[in-house]
Write an enzyme that holds these catalytic residues in place. Structure first.
Site, PDB file in Angstrom:
ATOM      1  N   ARG A   1      26.870   9.127 -41.408  1.00 27.65           N
ATOM      2  CA  ARG A   1      26.421   9.282 -40.006  1.00 27.65           C
ATOM      3  C   ARG A   1      27.143   8.791 -38.966  1.00 27.65           C
ATOM      4  O   ARG A   1      27.232   9.141 -37.847  1.00 27.65           O
ATOM      5  CB  ARG A   1      24.967   8.970 -39.889  1.00 27.65           C
TER       6      ARG A   1
ATOM      7  N   ARG B   1       9.022   2.098 -36.460  1.00 28.94           N
ATOM      8  CA  ARG B   1      10.210   1.376 -37.147  1.00 28.94           C
ATOM      9  C   ARG B   1       9.945  -0.262 -36.755  1.00 28.94           C
ATOM     10  O   ARG B   1      10.127  -0.679 -35.561  1.00 28.94           O
ATOM     11  CB  ARG B   1      11.460   1.818 -36.362  1.00 28.94           C
TER      12      ARG B   1
ATOM     13  N   GLU C   1      14.225  10.036 -48.287  1.00 24.03           N
ATOM     14  CA  GLU C   1      15.545  10.214 -47.710  1.00 24.03           C
ATOM     15  C   GLU C   1      16.574  10.117 -48.478  1.00 24.03           C
ATOM     16  O   GLU C   1      17.852  10.055 -47.908  1.00 24.03           O
ATOM     17  CB  GLU C   1      15.458   9.233 -46.488  1.00 24.03           C
TER      18      GLU C   1
ATOM     19  N   ASN D   1      17.174  12.590 -41.235  1.00 26.08           N
ATOM     20  CA  ASN D   1      18.507  12.089 -40.814  1.00 26.08           C
ATOM     21  C   ASN D   1      19.418  11.461 -41.761  1.00 26.08           C
ATOM     22  O   ASN D   1      20.537  11.759 -42.302  1.00 26.08           O
ATOM     23  CB  ASN D   1      18.405  10.979 -39.667  1.00 26.08           C
ATOM     24  N   ASP D   2      18.714  10.469 -42.834  1.00 28.26           N
ATOM     25  CA  ASP D   2      19.272  10.041 -43.741  1.00 28.26           C
ATOM     26  C   ASP D   2      19.293  10.854 -45.023  1.00 28.26           C
ATOM     27  O   ASP D   2      20.445  10.956 -45.862  1.00 28.26           O
ATOM     28  CB  ASP D   2      18.534   8.719 -44.196  1.00 28.26           C
TER      29      ASP D   2
ATOM     30  N   ARG E   1       6.712   1.301 -41.341  1.00 24.34           N
ATOM     31  CA  ARG E   1       7.764   1.450 -42.043  1.00 24.34           C
ATOM     32  C   ARG E   1       8.224   0.057 -42.084  1.00 24.34           C
ATOM     33  O   ARG E   1       8.998  -0.501 -41.100  1.00 24.34           O
ATOM     34  CB  ARG E   1       8.929   2.306 -41.530  1.00 24.34           C
TER      35      ARG E   1
ATOM     36  N   HIS F   1       0.839  -1.017   0.102  1.00 24.70           N
ATOM     37  CA  HIS F   1      -0.106   0.035  -0.012  1.00 24.70           C
ATOM     38  C   HIS F   1       0.807   1.343   0.018  1.00 24.70           C
ATOM     39  O   HIS F   1       0.593   2.393  -0.550  1.00 24.70           O
ATOM     40  CB  HIS F   1      -1.062  -0.074   1.160  1.00 24.70           C
TER      41      HIS F   1
ATOM     42  N   CYS G   1       9.920  13.170 -40.482  1.00 24.83           N
ATOM     43  CA  CYS G   1       9.928  12.111 -39.400  1.00 24.83           C
ATOM     44  C   CYS G   1      11.170  12.095 -38.967  1.00 24.83           C
ATOM     45  O   CYS G   1      11.679  11.103 -38.099  1.00 24.83           O
ATOM     46  CB  CYS G   1       9.175  10.642 -39.714  1.00 24.83           C
TER      47      CYS G   1
END
Lengths: 542, 85
Positions: free
Chosen positions: A465, A296, A431, A454-455, A332, A189, A502
């Site tokens: 990267r 993803r 991308e 990003n890509d 994706r 509790h 994204c």
């Protein structure tokens, strides 16, 4: 610095100084008595007082934490009325001619043992209830007052061996920043009370708490379960920052939850979350994401030792589809390759994997693997609002070929009478520079674009990267990237489809107003950034 | 004497809260109320005994009621179990 590690049962970060909660004064002395009837009367009086205390605790708890959690005190009251318990106490007094305190202690031992020997964990934890009600009577019998937190004290971190629910409740919570116990269970509790009061708590340190810690500065991380006594400056700084971020998130949540993501001039923006596994779903929902913009699917492949079966994938996709209800979930298809290598794929070593066999390229080469995933996604589409998104597209031909596999998968399901949504929409990631340049052509083939910044940065700026040496050349504000995004939005809109972002740039507060001017339709960001983006959008014009 | 059987649907079984409520309900009647779970039995007016039956989801329990108000007690206890457990 001393570090303790336990189980976090109530989230939050608490700074303060250690206050050792010592039950003290509970040592019971066995004493012979002359008059059993008098002693039983003394017991009955103490029991009546205990009942009155529990009644007032019940009302206090109802006000502070709600009726459901307060029930425990009404149950304690019933336990004090239990015929067997009272008979046991009275028999021991009368037969052994000993004092009521000892009789209660012996009875408590018998009854708590009965619970701790039961099979299920819930019933075992009820032994603590027996101890709690018995301690209450013993305390009244011995004329002790409850231990109260001293005047003028504040920011206390309560350290105890274990805390009974009534003890937790009787404390002045405005003086307490965290609870730490060496025993206890998350079903206790105390854990429940701490959560409902939003006070961080860590239990089950399984270590003695030394008296020498009393009064020392400490910090409790109720997210990780780590307790630092006399923390170093680095720890203080790190946790102060963590607390600031979490507090900000909470404020944002309070301010922006269920508010529309709309610009000042009234344009509605789709605000979705990126998730890496079905386990992230909770964070997306909690942060009020309006959909999943990027699910993803690689985690399914990375977590297993062999190709994940259609059923395993279906269950994962269905969980998310159902969890989001009628909100869009964009799955994706797997983006394996580049920095995500998997042994069982048997891919040959590559000189330059970022430009090698990756994502859609593997899928179109190994159509069996691709079709298994597509069937799983299609089946999940019967349980929510699902869309398919293809990564790493460089040509129209890839989309056409992927569509063929999708059609085959649909026909197979149809033939086998397995339900799926006929209207499932199809989008692609933008991308690669190639996809940007021919986005007018690609737009005619799909229902939406999602720009993976990003890509796109890696390929557009010719910077690996994974290579730290060139990190400084990856400038997300590079005009080439921004012009690419503008071009993709324009081409998408000409063909009548929506365009989103994204990648990490979607959460860049400096760039969001610019993207809105370009006409962006959607942002998909990490769950923790959803509300920050909403805040910026609501202050901007399109 | 009257009796009925009931299969527990609640996922926690007869935990502290419903046990407390059951004791309260049974206490409203003068009849003797006994719950059986397998070989164990307990007076339904005694909370510790009732909890110690360790009744879990899926267990089929039997309740016997005997006394002046057994008809009413039996009906009320049965509907309480159906509604809460």
């Amino acid at each position: 610095m001393i570090t303790f590690s336990g189980k976090p049962v109530s989230a939050g970060i608490g700074f303060g100084k250690v206050w050792i909660y010592d039950k003290g004064g509970m040592a019971v002395k066995r004493r012979h008595i002359a008059d059993a009837e008098e002693e039983i009367k003394r017991y009955e009086q103490a029991r009546a007082l205990a009942t009155a205390e529990l009644e007032s605790l019940y009302y206090k708890a109802t006000r502070e934490i709600g009726e459901a959690e307060a029930q425990i005190f009404s149950i304690h009251k019933m336990m004090l009325e239990d015929i067997d318990y009272n008979e046991s106490v009275e028999n021991i007094i009368a037969k052994q001619m000993i004092n009521a305190e000892t009789a209660v202690l012996q009875t408590a031992e018998t009854f708590s043992k009965m619970f701790s020997e039961m099979e299920d964990a819930y019933m075992q934890a009820r032994a603590a209830d027996v101890v709690d009600i018995s301690d209450r009577i013993i305390r009244i019998l011995s004329g002790e007052a409850t231990q109260n937190i001293g005047d003028g004290e504040k920011n206390l971190i309560i350290f105890a061996e274990d805390l009974a629910p009534s003890e937790t409740l009787q404390m002045d919570k405005t003086k307490i920043t965290a609870f730490v116990t060496s025993r206890g269970s998350s079903a206790s509790h105390t854990a429940i009370l701490a959560r409902s009061l939003s006070i961080p708590a860590v239990i089950g340190l399984h270590r003695e708490i030394g008296k020498e810690l009393d009064g020392k500065p400490a910090v409790v991380d109720g997210y990780t379960g780590v307790v630092y006594v006399e923390p170093t400056r680095e720890v203080i700084e790190e946790l102060t920052e963590k607390k600031r971020k979490k507090d900000m998130q909470k404020e944002l949540l309070a301010e922006l939850k269920s508010k529309p993501t709309e610009t000042l001039d009234g344009r509605k923006i789709r605000l979705y979350a990126n998730i890496g596994s079905s386990g992230d779903l909770g964070a997306a929902v909690l942060n009020d994401a309006e959909g999943i913009g990027l699910f993803r699917s690689e985690f399914l492949y990375l977590e297993s030792k062999d190709f994940p079966s259609e059923d395993v994938q279906f269950e994962a996709y269905k969980t998310v589809a159902e969890g989001m209800g009628d909100k869009l979930v964009i799955i994706r298809t797997m983006d394996i390759g580049a920095d995500k290598k998997i042994d069982y794929f048997g891919l040959p070593e590559e000189e330059n994997p970022a430009m090698g066999m990756r994502a859609i390229r593997i899928c179109l080469d190994r159509r069996d693997i691709f079709k298994t995933q597509l069937r799983a996604i299609l089946r999940a589409s019967a349980f929510g609002n699902v869309a398919i998104m293809l990564p790493m597209i460089v040509s129209r031909d890839e989309i056409i070929r992927a569509k063929e596999v999708i059609s085959e998968a649909k026909e197979e399901l149809l033939a086998a009478n397995i339900p799926f949504s006929q209207e499932i929409s199809l989008g692609i990631m933008i991308e690669t520079p190639a996809a940007v340049m021919i986005s007018d052509i690609l737009a005619k083939e799909v229902d939406f674009f999602s720009i993976g910044t990003n890509d796109l940065s890696q390929y557009m700026l010719a910077c690996d990267r994974q290579n730290e040496k060139v990190a400084e050349f990856i400038d997300p504000h590079h005009e080439a990237i921004l012009r690419s995004i503008e071009m993709v939005i324009e081409n998408g809109h000409k063909a009548g489809i929506w365009v989103g972002i994204c990648g990490e740039m979607g959460a860049d507060e400096m760039l969001i107003p610019r993207f809105l001017k370009m006409g962006i339709d959607e942002f998909s960001v990490a769950p923790s950034q959803v509300l920050t983006v909403r805040k910026v959008v609501r202050k901007s014009r399109s | 004497m009257k009796e009925f059987t009931y299969k527990i649907c609640d996922e926690l079984g007869i935990h502290a809260r419903p046990a407390g409520l059951l004791v309260k309900k049974a206490g409203e009647f003068s009849s003797e109320t006994i719950m059986y779970n397998g070989e164990k039995s307990a007076d339904m007016k005694r909370i510790f005994a009732l909890m110690s039956l360790g009744v879990k989801q899926g267990d089929t329990i039997r309740v016997t009621v005997s006394g002046a108000d057994e008809d009413e007690a039996c009906a009320e206890l049965e509907s309480f179990l159906k509604n809460n457990l």
